[in-house]
Structures are given as structure tokens and as C-alpha cells.
Motif scaffolding. Sequence first.
Motif, mmCIF file in Angstrom:
data_model
loop_
_atom_site.group_PDB
_atom_site.id
_atom_site.type_symbol
_atom_site.label_atom_id
_atom_site.label_comp_id
_atom_site.label_asym_id
_atom_site.label_seq_id
_atom_site.Cartn_x
_atom_site.Cartn_y
_atom_site.Cartn_z
ATOM 1 N N ARG A 83 0.930 -1.099 0.051
ATOM 2 C CA ARG A 83 -0.072 0.144 0.013
ATOM 3 C C ARG A 83 0.852 1.187 0.006
ATOM 4 O O ARG A 83 0.591 2.354 -0.548
ATOM 5 C CB ARG A 83 -0.840 0.110 1.217
ATOM 6 C CG ARG A 83 -2.029 1.056 1.280
ATOM 7 C CD ARG A 83 -3.075 1.013 2.533
ATOM 8 N NE ARG A 83 -3.369 -0.446 2.867
ATOM 9 C CZ ARG A 83 -3.764 -0.782 3.949
ATOM 10 N NH1 ARG A 83 -3.716 0.057 4.928
ATOM 11 N NH2 ARG A 83 -4.146 -2.089 4.203
ATOM 12 N N LEU A 84 2.103 1.134 0.407
ATOM 13 C CA LEU A 84 2.808 2.272 0.685
ATOM 14 C C LEU A 84 3.770 2.488 -0.284
ATOM 15 O O LEU A 84 4.712 3.198 -0.643
ATOM 16 C CB LEU A 84 3.647 2.236 2.163
ATOM 17 C CG LEU A 84 2.758 2.488 3.490
ATOM 18 C CD1 LEU A 84 3.678 2.002 4.805
ATOM 19 C CD2 LEU A 84 2.561 3.996 3.418
ATOM 20 N N HIS A 85 3.952 1.548 -1.290
ATOM 21 C CA HIS A 85 4.651 1.268 -2.219
ATOM 22 C C HIS A 85 6.305 1.414 -1.893
ATOM 23 O O HIS A 85 7.174 2.029 -2.394
ATOM 24 C CB HIS A 85 4.617 2.482 -3.558
ATOM 25 C CG HIS A 85 3.136 2.554 -4.046
ATOM 26 N ND1 HIS A 85 2.530 1.654 -4.832
ATOM 27 C CD2 HIS A 85 2.288 3.641 -3.659
ATOM 28 C CE1 HIS A 85 1.325 1.993 -5.133
ATOM 29 N NE2 HIS A 85 1.134 3.169 -4.295
ATOM 30 N N ALA A 86 6.620 0.709 -1.034
ATOM 31 C CA ALA A 86 7.667 0.222 -0.326
ATOM 32 C C ALA A 86 8.404 -0.874 -0.651
ATOM 33 O O ALA A 86 7.873 -1.817 -0.634
ATOM 34 C CB ALA A 86 7.755 0.603 1.153
ATOM 35 N N THR A 87 9.627 -0.937 -0.803
ATOM 36 C CA THR A 87 10.264 -2.233 -1.353
ATOM 37 C C THR A 87 11.004 -2.784 -0.141
ATOM 38 O O THR A 87 11.698 -3.972 -0.080
ATOM 39 C CB THR A 87 11.429 -1.838 -2.449
ATOM 40 O OG1 THR A 87 12.409 -0.787 -1.819
ATOM 41 C CG2 THR A 87 10.680 -1.425 -3.690
ATOM 42 N N SER A 88 11.066 -1.839 0.982
ATOM 43 C CA SER A 88 11.639 -2.480 2.318
ATOM 44 C C SER A 88 10.922 -2.155 3.500
ATOM 45 O O SER A 88 10.181 -1.048 3.393
ATOM 46 C CB SER A 88 13.157 -2.094 2.493
ATOM 47 O OG SER A 88 13.323 -0.666 2.608
ATOM 48 N N ARG A 89 11.041 -2.684 4.908
ATOM 49 C CA ARG A 89 10.432 -2.143 5.883
ATOM 50 C C ARG A 89 10.881 -0.998 6.334
ATOM 51 O O ARG A 89 10.097 -0.232 6.919
ATOM 52 C CB ARG A 89 10.899 -3.352 6.843
ATOM 53 C CG ARG A 89 9.933 -4.820 6.825
ATOM 54 C CD ARG A 89 9.918 -5.443 7.842
ATOM 55 N NE ARG A 89 9.112 -6.707 7.713
ATOM 56 C CZ ARG A 89 8.740 -7.673 8.881
ATOM 57 N NH1 ARG A 89 9.114 -7.145 9.933
ATOM 58 N NH2 ARG A 89 7.909 -8.377 8.489
ATOM 59 N N PHE A 90 12.185 -0.564 6.353
ATOM 60 C CA PHE A 90 12.828 0.628 6.498
ATOM 61 C C PHE A 90 12.250 1.683 5.654
ATOM 62 O O PHE A 90 11.885 2.839 6.317
ATOM 63 C CB PHE A 90 14.362 0.746 6.346
ATOM 64 C CG PHE A 90 15.055 1.900 6.870
ATOM 65 C CD1 PHE A 90 15.281 2.410 8.007
ATOM 66 C CD2 PHE A 90 15.092 2.810 5.546
ATOM 67 C CE1 PHE A 90 15.672 3.530 8.220
ATOM 68 C CE2 PHE A 90 15.954 4.204 5.945
ATOM 69 C CZ PHE A 90 16.119 4.556 7.129
ATOM 70 N N GLU A 91 11.828 1.461 4.428
ATOM 71 C CA GLU A 91 11.476 2.416 3.601
ATOM 72 C C GLU A 91 9.949 2.574 3.884
ATOM 73 O O GLU A 91 9.281 3.575 3.773
ATOM 74 C CB GLU A 91 11.387 2.001 2.041
ATOM 75 C CG GLU A 91 10.719 3.063 1.096
ATOM 76 C CD GLU A 91 11.030 2.403 -0.274
ATOM 77 O OE1 GLU A 91 10.461 3.339 -1.310
ATOM 78 O OE2 GLU A 91 11.460 1.615 -0.509
ATOM 79 N N ALA A 92 9.164 1.606 4.267
ATOM 80 C CA ALA A 92 7.724 1.562 4.659
ATOM 81 C C ALA A 92 7.637 2.307 5.933
ATOM 82 O O ALA A 92 6.673 3.220 5.908
ATOM 83 C CB ALA A 92 7.283 0.184 5.009
ATOM 84 N N GLY A 93 8.489 2.228 6.720
ATOM 85 C CA GLY A 93 8.507 3.212 7.974
ATOM 86 C C GLY A 93 8.635 4.458 7.776
ATOM 87 O O GLY A 93 7.852 5.211 8.482
ATOM 88 N N LEU A 94 9.652 4.984 6.885
ATOM 89 C CA LEU A 94 9.921 6.281 6.461
ATOM 90 C C LEU A 94 8.359 6.865 6.009
ATOM 91 O O LEU A 94 7.912 8.065 6.139
ATOM 92 C CB LEU A 94 11.008 6.429 5.633
ATOM 93 C CG LEU A 94 12.204 6.430 6.214
ATOM 94 C CD1 LEU A 94 13.305 6.474 5.099
ATOM 95 C CD2 LEU A 94 12.727 7.444 7.276
ATOM 96 N N LYS A 95 7.758 6.422 4.930
ATOM 97 C CA LYS A 95 6.725 6.501 4.204
ATOM 98 C C LYS A 95 5.462 6.854 5.035
ATOM 99 O O LYS A 95 4.729 7.441 5.091
ATOM 100 C CB LYS A 95 6.375 5.684 3.319
ATOM 101 C CG LYS A 95 7.386 5.945 1.870
ATOM 102 C CD LYS A 95 6.953 5.160 0.516
ATOM 103 C CE LYS A 95 7.940 5.443 -0.491
ATOM 104 N NZ LYS A 95 7.444 4.589 -1.918
ATOM 105 N N ALA A 96 5.441 5.800 6.146
ATOM 106 C CA ALA A 96 4.207 5.659 7.060
ATOM 107 C C ALA A 96 4.325 7.020 8.035
ATOM 108 O O ALA A 96 3.235 7.885 8.297
ATOM 109 C CB ALA A 96 4.281 4.493 7.985
ATOM 110 N N ALA A 97 5.420 7.344 8.205
ATOM 111 C CA ALA A 97 6.123 8.699 9.299
ATOM 112 C C ALA A 97 5.523 9.735 8.308
ATOM 113 O O ALA A 97 5.204 10.756 8.815
ATOM 114 C CB ALA A 97 7.404 8.663 9.837
ATOM 115 N N GLN A 98 6.035 10.035 7.143
ATOM 116 C CA GLN A 98 5.610 10.902 6.185
ATOM 117 C C GLN A 98 4.315 11.169 6.021
ATOM 118 O O GLN A 98 3.939 12.363 5.902
ATOM 119 C CB GLN A 98 6.531 10.764 4.936
ATOM 120 C CG GLN A 98 7.823 10.735 5.047
ATOM 121 C CD GLN A 98 8.470 10.334 3.639
ATOM 122 O OE1 GLN A 98 7.795 9.917 2.390
ATOM 123 N NE2 GLN A 98 9.905 10.473 3.468
#
Length: 328
Positions: free
Chosen positions: A309-324
Motif C-alpha cells: 500500500r505504501l509502495h515500499a520495497t523494504s520495511r525501513f522504507e515503509a517506516g519512513l513513508k508511514a511517518a511522512q
Amino acid sequence: MLQALGLGADVEAVYRGMLADPSGGVAELGARLGLTETQVRVGLDRLVDLDLLRPSRDSPGALRAVRPELGLELLLRRQEEELARQQQELARSKAAAAQVVSELAELSPNTEVDGAERLVGMDAIQSRLEQLAHGLTRECLAILPGGALSEASLESSRPLDRRALARGIEMRSVYQDSARNDPMTLAYARWLTEQGGQVRTSPLLPPRLLIFDRTVAVVPIDPEHSRLGALCTSAPGIVASLATLFEQTWDAAVPLGADRPRPSDSRPTATELELLKLLASGMTDEAAAKRLGVSLRTVRRQMSALMERLHATSRFEAGLKAAQQGWL
């Protein structure tokens, strides 16, 4: 009449017969009293043992009856001495028992100390819960984390809950959201509401907690290993704090019969949001699954859906996008 002094009816009859007329033999005495010779001989032997018959000085080989005022006083004195001996033995036994209880109390886990009782073993916990449920007068509050509850736990709780609700006890329970996915736990929760109880659910819960009439609380000794035992406390300060924790948890939970508000397609559900927070704090998938009361497979499936859903390729990226996006 003299049975209280240890004389049976036959013995008393022989004594009265000897007082009335000590002459004659066993057969004659038996004929007068309506007793067999055996009964008379047994009576005579018993009276000699009690010192109510003594050898006659006038007729060697014969017996004479001791006068009642002397003989019965002797019997009473013997009884007093026997009672005194028994009381001394009882006092010694009580002292020995008290010492043993004191020594074993240090070894026994189910002993109350300063308003707190440590319950070790499921039998000890169940017995204490039955006692507390029986004494309920107003309400019972429960926080039940872990999602699905075991069949044994549900079956042991059903009769206690049924009796309490039948007596008009207010019962409020908070289950974990994941309990909605377990047919057995969900059926029990619905049964509870049908009987008059109130049930809510929340994605994340504090450790297991039971509060009885806001005077006694039961919590696990180790929340990670509930089978190790429980702590039962009646300390007012501790119980009041735990009751406040329950009310905060209750206010944040959703009634069982109501669906949680569905977020927009982009925003996470309440459970997904809690999962993101747990993983963002550095918690492993296994630990997060345990906190949410779901399986490891469910955590990984939900995390995979969030990353997509966040269009993230890693959990780290998912965390950044969720915070953004303001999710965290």
C-alpha cells in the motif's frame, strides 16, 4: 445414670447389686439382676479395675463394694487426671502443628503475605478465582489479551460467569481484536453479552488482569508465561491503579457488536497501525505477533500488505513513508 462416668448399664447394675447385697455367688447375683453369669463376671472385673470393688476382709476370697461417695469420687478424679493428660497432649500437638505450619509456609507458594497471595499452578489459580467469584457483590472487570483463549480456560470460566451474571453482577471484559478471528473465543464472548455481560475489543492490550469488586486484583506473575502463576492482591493502592488502567483500556476499546470504523483505502486499520508502531520500536515479528495476539504468519501478511500500500520495497522504507504520511 453412671454411664457418663464410664460404667455401662450391666456394670452399673452389678455395682448396685453388690451395694444392696454382697452375699451370694455369681449365679445368685445374676439371677437377682436378670443377667447371665458371663455378664456378671465381666461387670465384676470392670468394677475391680475401677477400684469400686475391693477384697472383703470379713470373707476371704469375696469382694465388697466401695461406698458411692468414695468410689465415684475416685472415678471423677481419674477422669479429671485423664482430661488433664489429654489437654497437655493437645497443647503439645498444637505447638508442634504451629511450628510445622510456620516452617512449611516458607515453602508453600500459595501463602498470603501483606495483602498479596502468590498462586502457583493452574489448580491454585482456579480455586482462588472460584472463591473470589463466589464472593462477588457488585462487579468483575477483566482484560484478556492474547486473542484466542484455550478451550479449557473458556470452559472453566463459563460456570463462574453464568452464576455471577445470574446474581446481577456487572461484568465488563476487554478482549484483543484478534479474538474476533477465533470462532470459539468469539462465540464465548457473544454468549457473555447475551447473558448480560459487556465485551469490548482492542488491538493492543496490557497484561491479563481480573478485578473483583475493586477490592481484589489478580495478575500474572510473569505476563509472558501465565502458567507460572498469578499474584492476588488486596492492597488498596495497587487495586485502584489497576482499576484505572482497566477504565482507560475500556474507553479505548470498541464494543463487540460494533465494527471498527473502516479507514480509507490508504490509511491502516487500528491493528495495522499498532503493528507499525511495534515494528518501528524495534520489536521482532515474533514479539509483535505475541503482543497483538495473532500468528506470526498474520503479522508478516499484514506487513506485506502495508508495504504494498505504501509502495515500499523494504520495511525501513515503509517506516519512513508511514511517518511522512502521519501514520506514526
